[in-house]
Scaffold this motif. Sequence first.
Motif, PDB file in Angstrom:
ATOM      1  N   ARG A  92       0.828  -1.193   0.000  1.00 24.03           N
ATOM      2  CA  ARG A  92       0.000   0.000   0.000  1.00 24.03           C
ATOM      3  C   ARG A  92       0.877   1.265   0.000  1.00 24.03           C
ATOM      4  O   ARG A  92       0.560   2.252  -0.677  1.00 24.03           O
ATOM      5  N   ASP A  96       0.681   4.060  -2.889  1.00 24.24           N
ATOM      6  CA  ASP A  96       0.326   5.444  -2.579  1.00 24.24           C
ATOM      7  C   ASP A  96       1.471   6.398  -2.900  1.00 24.24           C
ATOM      8  O   ASP A  96       1.254   7.491  -3.437  1.00 24.24           O
ATOM      9  N   ARG A  99       2.046   7.075  -6.606  1.00 28.55           N
ATOM     10  CA  ARG A  99       0.994   7.919  -7.176  1.00 28.55           C
ATOM     11  C   ARG A  99       1.261   9.407  -6.952  1.00 28.55           C
ATOM     12  O   ARG A  99       0.913  10.238  -7.796  1.00 28.55           O
TER      13      ARG A  99
END
Length: 336
Positions: A92, A96, A99
Motif C-alpha cells: 500500500r 500510494d 501515485r
Amino acid sequence: MNLETNYLGLTLRNPVVASAGPLSQTVAGIRELGDGGVGAVVVYSLFEEQLRREAERLTRLETQFEDMFGEATSFFPEVPNEGAHPAHRYLRLIEDAARVSEVPVIASLNGVSVGSWIDTARQLQDAGAAAIELNIYFVPGDLRTTSAQVEQRHVEIVSAVKQSVSVPVAVKLSPYFSSPGHMCVELDRAGADGLVLFNRFLQPDIDIDRLEMVSGVTLSSPNEARLPRTWIAILRGHVRASLAATTGVETPEDVIKYILAGADVVMTTSALVRHGAGYALDLVVGLEDWLTSRGLTLEQARGMLAIPEAASADAFERAGYVDALQKAKSTYGSLV
C-alpha cells in the motif's frame, strides 16, 4: 546546470538518491524527501522473514479450519485485518507513494534465500515501484558454507527476481567476498541492472558490564566511503550495470568524490537523518557549484578518476598501497 542522470534506465533529475532508511517509511516522508531535492527514493526494506511469517500464519489458519463443512454458515473464523501485515502495508505504501511522488520510488527487498518471498517483487512492480533493490544481507555463519556457494546464492536470487519482473533490478551487496570484483561481474552477467556498493553489516559489540553481546545501528561516517569508492573506480567501464555508491556520505565533497570515482548515483541515509530531508538540496547544490567552478559537466566529471579500462587494476591498487606506506613513513615512521 543539467544534473540529469540515468540510473537503472530511469531518468533522475540529479544523482543524489535517498537510500532505504527511516525517512521513507511513510508517504509523507517519501514526499518530503522528493521535495528536499533527491533524484529518487529507495523505500525502507521489506524482509524475507516478515513474508515467511505471514505465509506460516495463513497456513495455520487453513489447517485450523480445514475440517469445517459448507453447511456451517453461521461460523466465520476471526481473520486479522490484512492491513496489519507488513507485506500489505508495504504494498500500500508503494502504491500510494508512486501515485504522489515527483521522483521515482524504488522498492527494497531484503532476503538471503531463493524462495517464495521473491514472488513479492512482482507485486511491488504491480503496485507502482519504478525498480526493485535487492538487499542480500547474508552472513554465512555455517562454517561449511563455501565462498562458491555464497556467490551462487546471490546469482540465483538475482536471476529469479529478474525472471519475475520487467522493472529494473539493483543489487545491494557487501564487500566481504574473496573477489568482490568478480562477484559484481557475475551479478552483471546474471542481469542485474545496478550494483549498490556497499551494504554495512551491523556487527554486534560486547557489553563488559552485563557480559552479553549487544547489537545496534550507527550512522556511517565519511571514512567508510574509501572502500566502496575503490571498487567503483575499478568497476567503472567493466560492467553494464549502473553503479550506485552508498555509505559514508555526509557532505557535497563526499558526493563529488564518488562521482569522480565513477558512480552513476550517490545514495545517503545517514546525512539525511542527521540534517533532515531538505539537506539533499545542499548536497545537490554543492555538487553543482563544484562542477561550475571547474568548468565541468556532470558527465565529464563522472569517472574522471576511475582506473583506466586499459590499466591493470591489480598493479594500480598495489602501487597505491606501496605509495601510501611510503608517505606514512614521514609521519609515523616505518609501518612494515
